[in-house]
Design a protein around this motif. Structure first.
Motif, PDB file in Angstrom:
ATOM      1  N   ARG A  26      18.050  -8.679  12.407  1.00 24.93           N
ATOM      2  CA  ARG A  26      17.485 -10.256  11.921  1.00 24.93           C
ATOM      3  C   ARG A  26      17.228 -10.229  10.603  1.00 24.93           C
ATOM      4  O   ARG A  26      17.426 -11.079   9.605  1.00 24.93           O
ATOM      5  N   LYS A  27      16.089  -9.217  10.410  1.00 25.03           N
ATOM      6  CA  LYS A  27      15.624  -8.988   8.752  1.00 25.03           C
ATOM      7  C   LYS A  27      16.769  -8.762   7.856  1.00 25.03           C
ATOM      8  O   LYS A  27      16.808  -9.429   6.912  1.00 25.03           O
ATOM      9  N   TYR A  28      17.593  -8.144   8.133  1.00 29.89           N
ATOM     10  CA  TYR A  28      18.847  -7.757   7.372  1.00 29.89           C
ATOM     11  C   TYR A  28      19.702  -8.948   6.885  1.00 29.89           C
ATOM     12  O   TYR A  28      20.139  -9.376   5.955  1.00 29.89           O
ATOM     13  N   MET A  29      19.937  -9.677   8.222  1.00 29.79           N
ATOM     14  CA  MET A  29      20.645 -10.856   7.912  1.00 29.79           C
ATOM     15  C   MET A  29      20.122 -12.090   7.164  1.00 29.79           C
ATOM     16  O   MET A  29      20.530 -12.602   6.475  1.00 29.79           O
ATOM     17  N   GLU A  30      18.854 -12.022   7.287  1.00 26.08           N
ATOM     18  CA  GLU A  30      17.914 -13.218   6.592  1.00 26.08           C
ATOM     19  C   GLU A  30      18.012 -12.661   5.011  1.00 26.08           C
ATOM     20  O   GLU A  30      18.344 -13.387   4.054  1.00 26.08           O
ATOM     21  N   LYS A  31      18.076 -11.421   4.694  1.00 29.64           N
ATOM     22  CA  LYS A  31      18.022 -10.924   3.281  1.00 29.64           C
ATOM     23  C   LYS A  31      19.510 -11.234   2.776  1.00 29.64           C
ATOM     24  O   LYS A  31      19.563 -11.582   1.680  1.00 29.64           O
ATOM     25  N   TYR A  32      20.449 -10.896   3.745  1.00 34.25           N
ATOM     26  CA  TYR A  32      21.929 -11.135   3.142  1.00 34.25           C
ATOM     27  C   TYR A  32      22.114 -12.471   2.929  1.00 34.25           C
ATOM     28  O   TYR A  32      22.906 -12.839   1.838  1.00 34.25           O
ATOM     29  N   LEU A  33      21.804 -13.367   3.817  1.00 32.72           N
ATOM     30  CA  LEU A  33      21.981 -14.923   3.468  1.00 32.72           C
ATOM     31  C   LEU A  33      21.306 -15.398   2.150  1.00 32.72           C
ATOM     32  O   LEU A  33      21.605 -16.386   1.727  1.00 32.72           O
ATOM     33  N   LYS A  34      20.131 -14.684   2.114  1.00 36.71           N
ATOM     34  CA  LYS A  34      19.409 -15.258   0.899  1.00 36.71           C
ATOM     35  C   LYS A  34      19.885 -14.734  -0.200  1.00 36.71           C
ATOM     36  O   LYS A  34      20.180 -15.604  -1.266  1.00 36.71           O
ATOM     37  N   PRO A  37      24.063 -16.909  -0.415  1.00 35.01           N
ATOM     38  CA  PRO A  37      24.257 -18.156   0.428  1.00 35.01           C
ATOM     39  C   PRO A  37      25.561 -18.683   0.845  1.00 35.01           C
ATOM     40  O   PRO A  37      26.500 -18.329   0.083  1.00 35.01           O
TER      41      PRO A  37
END
Length: 73
Positions: A26-34, A37
């Motif tokens: 979850r943390k990795y995906m949040e960082k990737y999407l940030k 975008p």
């Protein structure tokens, strides 16, 4: 007596590993999407202008609707 303790420890380790893996993913995906975008209307407008097309608002909306429909599948 040691057998049931080993089984309990294995189950606890599996549950802990699953929970830890979930939060790391979850943390990795949040960082990737940030950092990367998803495409928005302005990006689409710039891409069309780079390809030599003059984008109309109607065409932009149609393309965004198509992309959103494709992503939902």
């Amino acid at each position: 007596m040691a057998l049931w303790l080993a089984i309990v420890l294995i189950i606890v380790a599996l549950i802990g590993g699953t929970a830890l893996g979930f939060f790391i993913a979850r943390k990795y995906m949040e960082k990737y999407l940030k950092e990367n975008p998803p495409i928005n209307e302005n990006m689409l407008r710039m891409m069309m202008m780079q390809m030599g097309q003059k984008p109309s608002e109607k065409k932009i909306r149609q393309m965004m609707a198509q992309m959103n429909k494709f992503q939902d599948k």
